[in-house]
Write an enzyme that holds these catalytic residues in place. Structure first.
Site, PDB file in Angstrom:
ATOM      1  N   LYS B 142      49.495  35.418  36.542  1.00  0.00           N
ATOM      2  CA  LYS B 142      48.399  35.556  37.516  1.00  0.00           C
ATOM      3  C   LYS B 142      48.061  34.188  38.090  1.00  0.00           C
ATOM      4  CE  LYS B 142      43.771  37.655  37.917  1.00  0.00           C
ATOM      5  NZ  LYS B 142      42.722  38.427  37.202  1.00  0.00           N
ATOM      6  N   SER B 220      41.621  42.850  39.638  1.00  0.00           N
ATOM      7  CA  SER B 220      42.104  41.596  40.216  1.00  0.00           C
ATOM      8  C   SER B 220      43.451  41.164  39.652  1.00  0.00           C
ATOM      9  CB  SER B 220      41.077  40.486  40.020  1.00  0.00           C
ATOM     10  OG  SER B 220      41.064  39.998  38.710  1.00  0.00           O
ATOM     11  N   SER B 244      39.658  43.652  34.643  1.00  0.00           N
ATOM     12  CA  SER B 244      40.818  43.258  35.448  1.00  0.00           C
ATOM     13  C   SER B 244      42.155  43.282  34.721  1.00  0.00           C
ATOM     14  CB  SER B 244      40.602  41.861  36.044  1.00  0.00           C
ATOM     15  OG  SER B 244      39.730  41.931  37.136  1.00  0.00           O
TER      16      SER B 244
END
Lengths: 88, 574
Positions: B142, B220, B244
């Site tokens: 990420k 996210s 998330s």
């Protein structure tokens, strides 16, 4: 005696906007760089203020309304130490 | 590695009352500890903490995959160790899929193809072969993880030119275990909302419905989720402040674990909060999640939240069944929440009538959406029933649990908003400089500036009340508890695991995965992984793969991607 936010006289949009902008001004945060009202912009003043008004009408009062058990936890912002906590 | 009591899960060794006291201490520690932003320096990664693999791994002859990119992390690592697969073949297989499909999925915002292949060649050339646990395994990271020398933008204008000088501790440990950085993944700007560009254009789609923007890819960390679900990466990392990791895992048929606060260091993660940020893996099954967490977890001098915790147990071993049995590794009492298995209420009759009328027209009616939601909920409840029946047959005990006192109040939106001043404080300099840097996600940062200190402190007191009620009222009766939303356990830093339990029937948009969410006691990641792994021994939902984009009817070229609105952000904010 508790004073529920629902019982309080509700501030108008104009009053809340003045509160929000004054608070941001004191912090040095400037919303005037945003367009006033532009649906194509990522953010504009109209939507940011609307969201902030909803936040102020929903959040601080609801938190303040919660009544703690007198034996509930003390404020926990600054406890002084960490300690070993397993049984080992 | 050992928790000192071999054979017991960690939650059987933890003093629950002392955890509560420690949570109190953490609030202060976090408030006193500067959090790394661009100018911070790394603390030393805990070299040598990477645990050895003790558990039995699959033999090459048992592994079934049509191409290397289909392999799980455990399978791929084993094949590479045994030289039945080269790291270069595996990386190339992932890169081929990225090249072919990521134009549709948009899971990555940066692909390091040449660098990844070079790393794979170095793996092959390593003296003694590939002996580290993740040698040659390509990961999707990420884009809020610091990656030394590689842009780390968090999909935000604020960091569009930021190149960290060091690696986040969690990524450094994966790298030291031999993992290869395949690329950085799309995310909600600064880890809020679904994955979008800074100005709000949706990027990543759900791998199961690549051409339907109405099917959420999750929160996210959805870039990572899509990359793993679509077999473009073997596994990946995410962060969770408000769902998330677990939401995108459930949305895309993955197994994701959000560990207990402090279990994985937050050093080198672009922060959203001091008290609710967590780091964890999004994986194809519980064993991969266990292996990833095994490597990521443990103390880090650079993050005091990770210090003084129970020793990291053997998560991989926790995913193995008891010897000679297919039952759950440990006897487990499952708390079942009120309403969890209730049949949904059909939409009002007038909506059904309206739906009939609306079918004459061409606009998709609101009533039809209500009917679809009702049908989805029916399938979801049935999947939950079957999941619990499966676990019960494996030795779990089902316990009806009542909501703790003040549950709906303390887990409601106002108390959830107590996290917002933390992000506003972290980014105050940016807010003062130019609010336009926050793009579409500005609202929660402004709102966080508007919560007075008294209410913030009161909210922190309330977190402790909530935690106490969970520990005393819920976990006095069960070992794990089903959840329908991540926020309550996110608020108090307790662990969550998400895993697939079924699918909605196929439609033109593609089948939609159905997921389960379980919460556990402090540091009970081993218990949660054992539960998910046991379920996955009895089912094959986690092995299902989404159809490739060419299997769907493509929309007309030039289709404009949908956007999120600044007013949506408060509801989507994580």
């Amino acid at each position: 005696m508790t004073h529920s936010v629902q019982e309080a006289e509700t501030p108008t949009d104009e009053e809340l906007d003045a509160h929000i902008l004054a608070r941001l001004d004191l912090l040095g945060v400037d919303l005037s760089v945003l367009p006033e009202d532009d649906a194509d912009a990522p953010a504009d003043r109209r939507r940011i203020l609307r969201s902030a008004r909803q936040f102020l009408r929903s959040t601080p009062g609801a938190i303040a309304d919660f009544e703690f058990d007198p034996a509930g936890p003390p404020p926990s912002m600054y406890p002084s130490e960490q300690f070993a906590w397993t049984r080992e | 590695m050992s928790n000192g009591l071999p054979g017991l899960p960690t939650d059987a060794t933890v003093d629950r009352r002392a955890f509560l006291e420690r949570m109190t201490a953490l609030t202060a520690t976090a408030a006193l500890t500067p959090v790394a932003l661009v100018s911070s320096r790394p603390g030393p990664a805990a070299a040598g903490d990477t645990p050895a693999l003790r558990s039995e791994l699959p033999k090459a002859g048992m592994i079934q995959a049509t191409e290397p990119a289909d392999l799980t992390v455990v399978e791929a690592a084993q094949l590479i160790r045994e030289r039945d697969l080269s790291a270069e073949e595996l990386v190339q297989s992932c890169l081929d899929r990225i090249d072919r499909w990521d134009g549709d999925y948009r899971a990555f915002n940066l692909v390091l193809d040449e660098e990844a292949l070079a790393s794979a060649r170095r793996t092959a050339a390593a003296p003694g072969g590939a002996r580290t646990p993740l040698a040659g395994v390509p990961l999707a990271i990420k884009d809020n993880f610091y990656t030394a020398g590689v842009p780390t933008t968090a999909n935000s204008y604020l960091f569009e030119d930021f190149v960290p000088a060091f690696d986040a501790t969690a990524w450094a440990r994966l790298r030291d275990a031999g993992a290869i950085l395949l690329g950085k993944t799309q995310m909600g700007p600064l880890a809020t909302t679904a994955a979008t560009t800074p100005d709000g254009e949706r990027t990543t789609v759900n791998a199961w419905s690549p051409f339907d923007d109405d099917v959420s890819p999750g929160g996210s960390s959805s870039g990572t989720a899509t990359s793993v679900a679509a077999r473009m990466a073997a596994c990946g990392t995410g962060t969770q402040t408000g769902g998330s990791i677990t939401n995108p895992s459930n949305a895309q048929g993955l197994t994701g674990i959000k560990p207990t606060m402090g279990r994985v260091s937050l050093q080198g993660i672009l922060p959203l909060t001091y008290t609710r940020d967590h780091v964890g893996p999004l994986a194809r099954d519980a064993r991969d999640a266990a292996l990833m967490l095994q490597i990521m977890a443990g103390p880090d001098a650079a993050d005091p939240r990770s210090l003084g915790l129970p020793p990291v147990p053997d998560y991989v071993a926790a995913t193995e069944p008891p010897r000679g049995s297919r039952e759950l590794r440990w006897p487990t009492r499952i708390g079942v929440w009120p309403g969890y298995l209730d049949d949904p209420t059909p939409p009002p009759a007038r909506d059904r009538e309206q739906q009939q009328g609306d079918r004459v027209g061409s606009t998709p009616p609101r009533a039809e959406r209500g009917q679809e939601a009702f049908a989805r909920r029916q399938v979801e409840v049935e999947a939950r029933r079957e999941m619990l029946t499966t676990l019960e047959a494996m030795g779990a005990e089902l316990i009806e649990i009542d909501e703790p006192s003040h549950w709906s109040t303390l887990t409601g939106w106002p108390f959830n908003n107590v996290r917002l001043p933390e992000r506003s404080e972290i980014f105050l300099e940016h807010l003062r400089r130019d609010v336009r840097g926050f793009g579409v996600s500005l609202s929660p940062w402004i709102n966080g500036l508007l919560l007075p200190g008294a209410e913030y402190v009161r909210g922190q007191r309330a977190r402790l009340v909530l935690l106490k009620s969970i520990l005393d009222d819920v976990f006095s009766r069960c070992d794990v508890v089903v959840q329908t939303a991540p926020f309550p356990f996110d608020m108090v830093g307790l662990p969550l695991i998400a895993f697939p339990i079924g699918f909605e029937a196929a439609s033109t948009a593609g089948p939609r995965p159905i997921g389960a969410l379980f919460g556990g006691l402090p540091y009970a990641e081993d218990r949660l992984l054992a539960l998910a792994a046991g379920y996955q021994r009895a089912t094959d939902w986690h092995r299902r793969q989404p159809a490739e984009p060419d299997s769907f009817e493509r929309p007309p070229s030039g289709r404009r991607r949908s956007r999120i609105d600044a007013m949506d952000v408060m509801e989507l904010a994580e």
